[in-house]
Design an enzyme around this catalytic site. Sequence first.
Site, PDB file in Angstrom:
ATOM      1  N   LYS A 216     -37.526  -5.615  -5.836  1.00 31.01           N
ATOM      2  CA  LYS A 216     -38.081  -4.943  -7.019  1.00 31.01           C
ATOM      3  C   LYS A 216     -39.580  -5.202  -7.204  1.00 31.01           C
ATOM      4  CE  LYS A 216     -33.818  -4.430  -9.596  1.00 31.01           C
ATOM      5  NZ  LYS A 216     -33.107  -4.512 -10.860  1.00 31.01           N
TER       6      LYS A 216
ATOM      7  N   ASN B 142     -37.476  -0.375 -10.176  1.00 31.12           N
ATOM      8  CA  ASN B 142     -36.128  -0.082  -9.671  1.00 31.12           C
ATOM      9  C   ASN B 142     -35.935   1.409  -9.368  1.00 31.12           C
ATOM     10  OD1 ASN B 142     -35.850   1.033 -12.255  1.00 31.12           O
ATOM     11  ND2 ASN B 142     -33.677   0.506 -12.308  1.00 31.12           N
TER      12      ASN B 142
ATOM     13  N   VAL C  42     -34.552  -9.408 -12.656  1.00 32.83           N
ATOM     14  CA  VAL C  42     -34.328  -8.504 -13.788  1.00 32.83           C
ATOM     15  C   VAL C  42     -34.863  -9.085 -15.109  1.00 32.83           C
ATOM     16  CG1 VAL C  42     -32.035  -9.303 -14.511  1.00 32.83           C
ATOM     17  CG2 VAL C  42     -32.590  -6.869 -14.651  1.00 32.83           C
TER      18      VAL C  42
HETATM   19  P1  ATR Z   1     -34.175 -13.693  -7.131  1.00 29.61           P
HETATM   20  O1  ATR Z   1     -34.339 -15.114  -7.614  1.00 29.61           O
HETATM   21  O2  ATR Z   1     -34.364 -13.516  -5.653  1.00 29.61           O
HETATM   22  O3  ATR Z   1     -34.885 -12.664  -7.947  1.00 29.61           O
HETATM   23  P2  ATR Z   1     -31.824 -13.064  -8.548  1.00 29.61           P
HETATM   24  O4  ATR Z   1     -30.414 -12.852  -8.095  1.00 29.61           O
HETATM   25  O5  ATR Z   1     -32.509 -12.018  -9.314  1.00 29.61           O
HETATM   26  O6  ATR Z   1     -32.628 -13.412  -7.248  1.00 29.61           O
HETATM   27  O7  ATR Z   1     -31.902 -14.398  -9.369  1.00 29.61           O
HETATM   28  C1  ATR Z   1     -30.984 -15.385  -9.228  1.00 29.61           C
HETATM   29  C2  ATR Z   1     -31.065 -16.265 -10.484  1.00 29.61           C
HETATM   30  O8  ATR Z   1     -29.867 -17.043 -10.545  1.00 29.61           O
HETATM   31  C3  ATR Z   1     -32.207 -17.252 -10.425  1.00 29.61           C
HETATM   32  O9  ATR Z   1     -32.687 -17.470 -11.723  1.00 29.61           O
HETATM   33  C4  ATR Z   1     -31.523 -18.498  -9.866  1.00 29.61           C
HETATM   34  O10 ATR Z   1     -32.147 -19.708 -10.182  1.00 29.61           O
HETATM   35  P3  ATR Z   1     -33.248 -20.348  -9.197  1.00 29.61           P
HETATM   36  O11 ATR Z   1     -34.529 -19.639  -9.524  1.00 29.61           O
HETATM   37  O12 ATR Z   1     -33.270 -21.773  -9.537  1.00 29.61           O
HETATM   38  O13 ATR Z   1     -32.780 -20.073  -7.797  1.00 29.61           O
HETATM   39  C5  ATR Z   1     -30.209 -18.420 -10.564  1.00 29.61           C
HETATM   40  N1  ATR Z   1     -29.161 -19.181  -9.897  1.00 29.61           N
HETATM   41  C6  ATR Z   1     -28.554 -18.899  -8.736  1.00 29.61           C
HETATM   42  N2  ATR Z   1     -27.613 -19.813  -8.437  1.00 29.61           N
HETATM   43  C7  ATR Z   1     -27.637 -20.722  -9.462  1.00 29.61           C
HETATM   44  C8  ATR Z   1     -26.891 -21.929  -9.772  1.00 29.61           C
HETATM   45  N3  ATR Z   1     -25.922 -22.370  -8.958  1.00 29.61           N
HETATM   46  N4  ATR Z   1     -27.172 -22.559 -10.910  1.00 29.61           N
HETATM   47  C9  ATR Z   1     -28.126 -22.114 -11.743  1.00 29.61           C
HETATM   48  N5  ATR Z   1     -28.861 -20.993 -11.525  1.00 29.61           N
HETATM   49  C10 ATR Z   1     -28.626 -20.318 -10.397  1.00 29.61           C
END
Ligand code: ATR
Length: 264
Positions: free
Chosen positions: A65, A86, A129
């Site tokens: 995005k 998007n 998002v």
């Molecule tokens: P992106 O980070 O590539 O934009 P996303 O799916 O839009 O991908 O975002 C995933 C979100 O879920 C992030 O805020 C991520 O936290 P981190 O920045 O610390 O990675 C969060 N997330 C994913 N797995 C998690 C977990 N097990 N516990 C807490 N937060 C999690």
Amino acid sequence: MKKYLVIGDPIEHSLSPKLHNFWIKENNIKATYDKKKLNKNEIKNLIIDVKNKKINGLNVTIPYKREIINYLDELSPEANKTQSVNTVFLDDNKIIGHNTDISGFEFAIKKLDFNVVDKEILIMGAGGVVSSIIFALNKMNVKKITVMNRTRGKAENLKNLFKDIIIIDWGEIPNCDMIINATSVGLKKNDKINLDFSKISKNKLFYDIIYNPVKTNFLKIGKNLGNKTENGKMMFIYQALAAFKIWHNIEPKINNNVIKLLEE
Ligand code: ATR
């Protein structure tokens, strides 16, 4: 035959083709809408296809995005402010990036029996998002937006776009009027956010961006604590509706058949 695509990686889970193809058929439009898994280095050529009208429009999802912005000619003010695109379309031979996640979230919230004006909102997560959600909440005149993310630095980065948000450490959940799960935790049925939500008093709103599964553990906890709950289904439908309107100049209908499509 016009051609539309949703691009991302992973993309298998996307229900955008199902929804758009339903509306395309219902409105007798000669078009197809497919999903395509893409590597970052393939974006450039895809945009050339849009420029040459081989492809008439794109939806963009995780993780592109923001990345897609590098290849576009112009951004709508919403896409510019959120640095998130998007929906892509060609206008006067210029490739424009727009953000319909904002209106998707806004319409979804406005349909609820919950007034966000002057309310305190807590967002968990800082992924792709979240800037759209903050933009929409500001537009709806909430009082305070707090963001917490496992990786604090990513939440801090959002302050470059929205200076008034408050960042707190991942962990202790303060009381608030509405809490939003914008993390990917919950996409798998057994996923659990191991945090204590009991400081949130009753009759508040637990909102999950995830709509599949329909009821994440986060929403189950919210309900057990005596709160309203809502998943991201209507946000998803309204963001698609806004893209459809841009591409086809027709406002598609949202009815039970549309809603059922996403539950099958
Ligand atoms: P992106 O980070 O590539 O934009 P996303 O799916 O839009 O991908 O975002 C995933 C979100 O879920 C992030 O805020 C991520 O936290 P981190 O920045 O610390 O990675 C969060 N997330 C994913 N797995 C998690 C977990 N097990 N516990 C807490 N937060 C999690």
